[in-house]
Scaffold this active site. Structure first.
Site, PDB file in Angstrom:
ATOM      1  N   GLU A 142       5.944 -20.061  87.762  1.00  0.00           N
ATOM      2  CA  GLU A 142       5.260 -19.512  86.929  1.00  0.00           C
ATOM      3  C   GLU A 142       5.834 -19.514  85.594  1.00  0.00           C
ATOM      4  O   GLU A 142       6.185 -18.262  84.902  1.00  0.00           O
ATOM      5  CB  GLU A 142       4.852 -18.334  87.395  1.00  0.00           C
ATOM      6  CG  GLU A 142       3.806 -18.065  88.452  1.00  0.00           C
ATOM      7  CD  GLU A 142       3.306 -16.667  88.705  1.00  0.00           C
ATOM      8  OE1 GLU A 142       3.621 -15.738  88.372  1.00  0.00           O
ATOM      9  OE2 GLU A 142       2.273 -16.658  89.413  1.00  0.00           O
ATOM     10  N   GLU A 301      -0.650 -20.164  94.990  1.00  0.00           N
ATOM     11  CA  GLU A 301      -0.637 -18.690  95.393  1.00  0.00           C
ATOM     12  C   GLU A 301      -1.962 -18.315  95.286  1.00  0.00           C
ATOM     13  O   GLU A 301      -2.567 -18.391  94.107  1.00  0.00           O
ATOM     14  CB  GLU A 301       0.078 -17.944  94.608  1.00  0.00           C
ATOM     15  CG  GLU A 301       1.860 -18.071  94.866  1.00  0.00           C
ATOM     16  CD  GLU A 301       2.637 -17.087  93.956  1.00  0.00           C
ATOM     17  OE1 GLU A 301       2.129 -16.036  93.361  1.00  0.00           O
ATOM     18  OE2 GLU A 301       3.785 -17.591  93.581  1.00  0.00           O
TER      19      GLU A 301
HETATM   20  C1  GAL Z   1       2.785 -14.132  91.302  1.00  0.00           C
HETATM   21  C2  GAL Z   1       4.215 -14.294  91.388  1.00  0.00           C
HETATM   22  C3  GAL Z   1       4.733 -14.056  92.755  1.00  0.00           C
HETATM   23  C4  GAL Z   1       4.440 -12.411  92.957  1.00  0.00           C
HETATM   24  C5  GAL Z   1       3.102 -12.110  92.945  1.00  0.00           C
HETATM   25  C6  GAL Z   1       2.497 -10.918  92.648  1.00  0.00           C
HETATM   26  O1  GAL Z   1       2.650 -14.223  89.997  1.00  0.00           O
HETATM   27  O2  GAL Z   1       4.418 -16.007  91.510  1.00  0.00           O
HETATM   28  O3  GAL Z   1       6.121 -14.278  92.925  1.00  0.00           O
HETATM   29  O4  GAL Z   1       5.257 -11.901  91.876  1.00  0.00           O
HETATM   30  O5  GAL Z   1       2.790 -12.729  91.492  1.00  0.00           O
HETATM   31  O6  GAL Z   1       1.415 -10.457  92.524  1.00  0.00           O
END
Ligand code: GAL
Ligand code: ZN
Length: 671
Positions: A142, A301
């Site tokens: 990110e 994710e």
């Molecule tokens: C994402 C990030 C993850 C974790 C997640 C929690 O943006 O890539 O590592 O922090 O959020 O919501």
């Protein structure tokens, strides 16, 4: 089709690993994302690399037939590194260096950090290149998350000056491009140019926009150095990066140029009331990330469990939502989905987040939901293979344009936001069940039949030529207020507005009003919209037609009777200009439905139903119609024009499909 999880085995006892992988296999998962923040575990002290734990995990995955995506761990430099080289820490606009101890605490321009990052990537790539389990890479994590793309350190200052030298060649070209004669700002030497740390009054918009471009390029370069290493060592692996919706500090068209495909991280908001607006918001991001390379993408994710809501507090998703989000992503072109995260964290900053397993290692209801998806995808995967999302309509989005708008809010009405403005048009397509792409106005547009170019505040020759050619050859174009105002260097157009677009739109903008202490309305003759008045907010422009015909007029104040919306014939096409931001959603729906019909676009549903999203994927001999009922409490029935068969349950639908609350159907037309 890949379905998987983000897995952090390095946080857990080895004895748990085999159980974990077995449970993944039983849920129908086929991929695992590994090593995302594991620099400390791989290189505990400088130069001492240990891969035993990773090898063991990869072997286990191989034993159960799962694949792996490796992450380069560069989002989290380890303590020994920041301690030895504090100069790699990023610096904010006040000139204050960030403390280590969290993540993303590095400057992407730092030559020292680039060397260490390159080295760990090289070591990892060498190590896993021949492991059949590994199929690709996520670079870093990110970029730009928590607004970290712009660093104001001395490394960046030096790199910014070099960047400007390359862009302008000589200092007077820079003076000319920015217009530095304002406020005694003429530069004689590159070393006089500052990095835009905090100033007394606003900084120069020319410098600011170039600084934003530079900062974006620095991240792209930092990524590319890693991509080059992986492509050299392991050319058979794909490379991608997990982008985010919440930060727009990086030009994602540039960022994805060096990648095999785009990916993003989707965290639909837990406080999603009404759900419908969240569904439309996520749909927009899918369309935007697909549009970056105009091809299918991944979710690296996908939220499936308790996540942070406003204020950082945890909220669980209602049952059925993880499945709906998954199918929504697939329907918009996702070819891989990785859930975040396998097991809830036992330590660190994110203990408030859930997992597919809870912290005690038990499968949660997210596990059951994912297992159902896993089962279903076994049936769907062969049909999804080599299908894409065809779109005949597009909305243009450009990063420099967005940045320039955000830099000078006083040139817009209070509360004007590019994203919100653009979303109004996207929602109109969504509600009409017309698939739409979000694309770069600098790329060829001729394959589209209807294009909306919202607030094209800056233009350049490429964009102008594209738009003129597109309309000339028969396209329908909608340009909206505040277009053609500035050149690509963020300097005002000195011809009448809308600048370089005036000859295409055949209008002149005579006056502008940000509607501070009064309102206005428009009355229009657009078919389907003509019976009502519509409210203007944040901005309206009084237009003088110079060959265009008038589609709407203002009703109030001294703008009354003047043109607000126009349409011009140009070549074989038509170019509309909407000179005001209108408040009512039904205005946008009416406009887009009318133009879509004029352009010969066929919506996926003849009468779209609230709460039901329709999307389509197509292959050489496949057509898949996705119907998603985002109402978790009520059934919804939609009409389909021809008989379809369900791929999920083999049911035949002649003309009507009833979806259970939260229900999903994937249909294929009967021959
Ligand atoms: C994402 C990030 C993850 C974790 C997640 C929690 O943006 O890539 O590592 O922090 O959020 O919501
Ligand atoms: Zn820096």
């Amino acid at each position: 089709m890949y379905l998987g999880v983000a897995y952090y085995p390095e946080h857990w006892d080895k004895r748990d690993w085999e159980r974990d992988v077995r449970l993944m296999k039983e849920a129908g998962l086929n991929i695992v994302r590994l090593a995302e923040f594991a620099w400390s575990q791989i290189e505990r002290t400088e130069g001492q690399f240990s891969f035993e734990w990773l090898d063991e995990v990869l072997d286990l995955l191989a034993k159960y037939g799962l694949k792996a995506i490796m992450c380069t761990p560069t989002a989290a430099p380890p303590p020994w590194l920041t301690h030895k080289h504090p100069s790699i820490l990023p610096v904010d606009q006040n000139g204050v260096a960030m403390s280590p101890g969290s993540r993303r605490h590095y400057c992407p321009s730092s030559p020292i950090y680039r060397e260490y990052a390159g080295n760990i990537v090289q070591q990892m790539a060498n190590h896993v290149r021949d492991h059949d389990t590994v199929i690709g890479w996520q670079i870093d994590n990110e970029f730009g998350c928590s607004n970290t793309a712009r660093c104001y350190c001395d490394n960046c200052l030096a790199a910014f000056r070099e960047w400007l030298k390359r862009r302008y060649g000589n200092i007077n070209a820079l003076n000319e491009a920015w217009g530095t004669d304002f406020w005694s700002g003429i530069y004689n030497d590159w070393n006089e140019i500052p990095i835009p740390r905090k100033t007394t009054d606003p900084h120069h918009p020319g410098l600011l926009l170039d600084f934003y471009r530079f900062a974006s390029d620095a991240v792209v370069e930092f990524q590319q150095l890693q991509v080059d290493i992986i492509k050299r060592v392991a050319p058979h692996h794909f490379v991608t990066h997990n982008m985010i919706a919440s930060s727009q500090q990086i030009d994602y068209y540039d960022l994805t140029k060096g990648l095999d495909f785009a990916s993003w991280d989707s965290y639909p908001k837990p406080e999603l009331q009404p759900l419908r607006s969240e569904v439309r918001r996520v749909a927009l991001w899918h369309d935007l990330f697909r549009g970056l390379k105009e091809k299918n993408f991944w979710l690296l994710e996908q939220r499936c469990s308790t996540s942070r809501a406003k204020g950082g507090y945890a909220t669980p998703p209602e049952p059925g939502l993880a499945r709906l989000w998954t199918y929504q992503a697939i329907a918009h072109g996702a070819d891989g989905i990785v859930y975040f995260r396998w097991r809830a964290a036992k330590s660190g900053a994110e203990q408030c987040l859930g997992g597919v397993l809870s912290v005690d290692g038990r499968p949660t209801r997210a596990y059951d939901e994912i297992r159902q998806i896993g089962e279903e995808l076994k049936i769907l995967a062969p049909h999804l293979h080599a299908t894409t999302v065809p779109t005949e309509a597009a909305i243009t989005v450009s990063y420099p344009v967005q940045w320039a708008i955000a830099l000078q809010p006083s040139l817009f009405g209070p509360g004007f936001s590019f994203h919100q403005h653009m979303s109004r048009y996207h929602r109109a397509f969504f509600d009409a069940a017309i698939p739409v792409g979000i694309v770069n106005p600098e790329r060829e547009l001729n394959k589209y039949k209807l294009v909306v170019a919202p607030a094209l505040f800056l233009t350049n020759e490429t964009i102008l030529q594209n738009l003129y050619r597109y309309v000339e050859q028969g396209g329908i174009l909608v340009v909206t207020a505040r277009s053609g105002v500035k050149d690509w260097n963020n300097k005002a157009a000195t011809s009448s507005l809308p600048g370089g677009l005036a000859d295409l739109l055949k209008i002149r903008v005579d006056e502008c009003d940000s509607l501070l202490d009064h309102g206005n309305e428009v009355e229009t003759s657009i078919p389907g919209l003509s019976a009502q008045r519509y409210t203007c907010q944040t901005w309206c422009e009084l237009l003088q037609p110079e060959g265009a015909s008038v589609l709407a007029r203002y009703t109030q104040g001294y703008f009354a009777g003047g043109a607000a919306i126009t349409e011009a014939a140009y070549g074989k096409g038509r170019a509309l200009y909407v000179g005001a931001e209108i408040a009512e959603e039904r205005f946008y729906s009416g406009l887009i439905r009318w133009l879509a019909a004029e352009a010969g676009l066929r919506p996926l549903l003849s009468d779209p139903v609230d709460d039901v999203e329709a999307m389509r994927r197509i292959g050489s001999d496949t057509q898949l119609l996705f119907l998603l009922n985002f109402n978790l409490h009520e059934e919804r029935t939609v009409n389909i024009s021809t008989p379809h068969r369900s791929l999920l349950n083999d049911r035949l639908y002649a003309s009507e499909v009833t979806l259970a609350p939260g229900g999903v159907e994937v249909l294929s037309p009967c021959q």
